[in-house]
Design an enzyme around this catalytic site. Structure first.
Site, short mmCIF file in Angstrom:
data_model
loop_
_atom_site.label_atom_id
_atom_site.label_comp_id
_atom_site.label_asym_id
_atom_site.label_seq_id
_atom_site.Cartn_x
_atom_site.Cartn_y
_atom_site.Cartn_z
N ASP A 15 -51.11 -13.17 -9.31
CA ASP A 15 -50.43 -12.47 -8.24
C ASP A 15 -49.22 -13.34 -7.86
O ASP A 15 -49.21 -14.54 -8.11
CB ASP A 15 -51.39 -12.31 -7.05
CG ASP A 15 -50.73 -11.67 -5.85
OD1 ASP A 15 -50.04 -10.65 -6.02
OD2 ASP A 15 -50.90 -12.19 -4.74
N ASP A 17 -46.96 -12.98 -4.55
CA ASP A 17 -46.78 -13.31 -3.14
C ASP A 17 -47.99 -14.05 -2.58
O ASP A 17 -49.12 -13.58 -2.67
CB ASP A 17 -46.56 -12.05 -2.32
CG ASP A 17 -45.28 -11.32 -2.74
OD1 ASP A 17 -44.50 -11.90 -3.53
OD2 ASP A 17 -45.08 -10.17 -2.30
N ASP A 189 -54.69 -14.11 -3.68
CA ASP A 189 -55.03 -14.51 -2.32
C ASP A 189 -55.62 -13.35 -1.52
O ASP A 189 -56.10 -13.57 -0.40
CB ASP A 189 -53.77 -14.98 -1.59
CG ASP A 189 -52.79 -13.84 -1.35
OD1 ASP A 189 -52.67 -13.39 -0.20
OD2 ASP A 189 -52.17 -13.37 -2.32
#
Length: 267
Positions: A15, A17, A189
């Site tokens: 991922d 961001d 996250d």
């Protein structure tokens, strides 16, 4: 975005961001997009307001759907080619300082082990590709914004690379390339990436939101804390960061330690 390289049996999906970047791509690029005339002050404020719940609490389905609609609204009328070139030009002053050094070291370790590096983000493809290239990734997956005949965005995001859709896109890429998902890694996250984390044999949770932390603890997924940022310097052929050479040199030892640890944990 792909590069012609020998086939590999596995990949590491990252991922973008808050996993590789310490913030979101849209927030990091807000100033250069405004300077390029692509983003009005109102649009920049709207984008920031919609991103704040994500940055503070982690994305839920409702918040991300609002971001999807906002993304289409803000990008309506932008020229796709001009957007991508603007992002590429802005990287050295907008993205570099907010890369997690721990993420870059993970990328180096996986590359040294022969895995392909894939950046998967909900941001528009034209924003993701230049960042992925800067990071030395082999491929990138982003959201697809529909275009008019003149190359400008219509305002409709026809493929939103989020949650189940992101997982499907990564699984499809693995199948096309012959990657064994049981040998693949995924880093994220956010609770929204649980479908992707479930799809691979080696899920890794980074700075997780509360919901993802609970799931990771229940399923005994590794939880990592990325805290240090680094300024990246790139060349067309290779990403160079402080500690990258050391990380690559230690990759074999690190991988052996990881395999030994997971083997003992499974007993």
């Amino acid at each position: 975005m792909k590069r012609s390289q020998p086939r590999s049996r596995s990949a590491a999906f990252f991922d973008l961001d808050k996993t590789i970047l310490a913030t979101s791509t849209s927030v990091a690029l807000r100033a250069p997009l405004r300077e390029a005339g692509l983003l009005t002050r109102r649009g920049a404020l709207l984008g920031l307001l919609i991103q704040l719940p994500y940055l503070i609490k982690g994305a839920d389905e409702q918040a991300t759907e609002k971001m999807r609609e906002s993304l289409g609204e803000i990008a309506a009328g932008w020229d796709g080619v001009y957007l991508e070139s603007t992002v590429k030009d802005a990287l050295s002053r907008s993205i570099d300082p907010v890369c997690f050094v721990e993420a870059l070291e993970e990328i180096a370790i996986h590359r040294a082990a022969g895995r392909r590096i894939v950046i998967a983000s909900a941001s528009i493809e034209e924003m993701v590709r230049p960042v992925a290239h800067m990071l030395g990734a082999d491929a990138s997956i982003g959201s697809y914004a529909q275009r008019n005949e003149d190359g400008t965005f219509t305002g409709v995001i026809s493929r939103f690379n989020y949650a189940d859709e992101k997982a499907r896109a990564c699984i499809d890429m693995a199948q096309r390339n012959g990657w064994d998902l049981r040998e693949c890694f995924a880093y994220s996250d956010s609770i929204t990436d649980v479908p992707l984390l479930e799809a691979v044999g080696h899920p890794v949770v980074i700075n997780p939101d509360r919901q993802l932390r609970e799931i990771a603890q229940e399923r005994d997924w590794p939880i990592r804390s990325f805290t240090h940022t680094v300024q990246v310097r790139t060349s067309p052929a290779r990403l160079i960061v402080p500690g990258m050479i050391a990380a690559c040199s230690a990759a074999g030892a690190a991988w052996s330690f990881y395999r030994a640890y997971t083997s003992l944990r499974g007993k």
